[in-house]
Design a protein around this motif. Structure first.
Motif, short mmCIF file in Angstrom:
data_model
loop_
_atom_site.label_atom_id
_atom_site.label_comp_id
_atom_site.label_asym_id
_atom_site.label_seq_id
_atom_site.Cartn_x
_atom_site.Cartn_y
_atom_site.Cartn_z
N GLN A 167 0.85 -1.18 0.00
CA GLN A 167 0.00 0.00 0.00
C GLN A 167 0.89 1.24 0.00
O GLN A 167 1.79 1.37 0.82
CB GLN A 167 -0.88 0.00 1.24
N ASN A 179 2.52 3.27 4.77
CA ASN A 179 2.77 2.24 3.77
C ASN A 179 2.93 0.91 4.49
O ASN A 179 3.78 0.76 5.36
CB ASN A 179 4.04 2.57 2.98
N ARG A 182 0.43 -5.08 1.41
CA ARG A 182 -0.93 -5.05 0.87
C ARG A 182 -1.86 -6.02 1.60
O ARG A 182 -3.04 -5.71 1.80
CB ARG A 182 -0.87 -5.40 -0.62
N SER A 185 -3.58 -4.44 4.55
CA SER A 185 -4.14 -3.10 4.34
C SER A 185 -5.67 -3.12 4.31
O SER A 185 -6.28 -3.92 3.60
CB SER A 185 -3.61 -2.53 3.02
N ASN A 188 -6.85 -2.28 0.84
CA ASN A 188 -6.86 -3.38 -0.12
C ASN A 188 -8.22 -4.05 -0.15
O ASN A 188 -8.68 -4.51 -1.20
CB ASN A 188 -5.77 -4.39 0.22
#
Length: 273
Positions: A167, A179, A182, A185, A188
């Motif tokens: 991310q 950040n 993924r 996240s 996501n």
């Protein structure tokens, strides 16, 4: 009609009757549709939007195929009542006949129409075309996240882009928003939704209660995110608000976040149009 509702009704017409997608695809191309097979299947699986004319062509191909099998099922939806009348097909165009749960099942099931790797490649291509991945913060996006934080009184607001494995935070206001890989996240999950994802209390949410972002820093308790799209309608990221305390989230709140996401979407489109 809202394009997501049109997409839902059309895919529902296909799924309820187990139509042969090859027949629908043939009908669509015979009508002059210009989307390729991947875009066509992505639309019917809830993974991407296509433009209005192409949506109507897909709907008409579905309805013509249903006529050929004498199906009593509901018809695919058109973009407007005028288009529906012009085709001679009476369709169900009211949101009253479906539920939030049904819409969520449509998006998350994806009906197994599309090979995931191919769809993901197209989505990542769409993200790349924006030219935003890995770029510095910009005031045009920071202005929107600051406004989102102010309007909702939350710890943080961010605009996240979902890369292949990570991310990427394009804009963030506040301490929560980073950040991260993924697979953990929240954003996501948002790009798998046809509209906003709301988690009022992550600690009691079946999907998120064991997420490390909930159990460890930054201790996310509340999340609401609205999906943002790139070229060809692929979902590439989200505008989200985050808090370290559980919160209520009303219909008026949903409308306010949707409006802010609309501003973010216009800025995204300005990056590649």
């Amino acid at each position: 009609m809202n394009p997501y509702l049109q997409q839902w009704f059309t895919a529902r017409a296909v799924a309820d009757t187990a139509l042969d997608l090859d027949d629908v695809w043939t009908g669509y191309t015979n009508l002059g549709g210009w989307c390729d097979r991947v875009e066509f299947q992505a639309y019917l699986s809830g993974l991407a939007l296509i433009d209005e004319l192409q949506r109507d062509m897909v709907s008409h191909a579905v309805n013509e195929t249903l006529d050929g099998v004498s199906s009593p099922a509901r018809r695919a939806a058109y973009s407007t009542d005028d288009v529906s009348l012009a085709t001679g097909v009476i369709t169900e165009s009211s949101f009253e006949s479906c539920t939030d749960a049904a819409l969520r099942r449509f998006v998350t099931s994806s009906y197994a129409y599309l090979e995931g790797a191919d769809a993901e490649r197209r989505r990542l291509d769409s993200l790349t075309q924006t030219g935003l991945l890995g770029t510095p913060a910009e005031e045009r996006f920071d202005r929107i996240t600051r406004e989102a934080q102010r309007v909702f009184g939350v710890s943080s607001a961010s605009l996240a882009l979902i890369g292949e494995h990570q991310q990427f935070i394009k804009s963030v206001t506040g301490p929560i928003g980073q950040n991260v890989p993924r697979d953990i996240s929240f954003c996501n999950e948002t790009i798998g939704e046809e509209r906003m994802l709301v988690v009022r209390d992550a600690l009691v949410h079946e999907q998120f209660r064991t997420n490390p972002l909930v159990l460890e820093q930054p201790h996310i308790r509340f999340y609401a995110g609205y999906p943002l799209t790139g070229p060809e309608g692929w979902r590439i990221g989200s505008l989200c608000i985050i808090d370290d305390k559980p919160r209520a989230f009303s219909l008026e709140d949903e409308m306010a976040l949707r409006m802010l996401a609309g501003q973010a979407q216009r800025e995204l489109e300005a990056s590649y149009c």
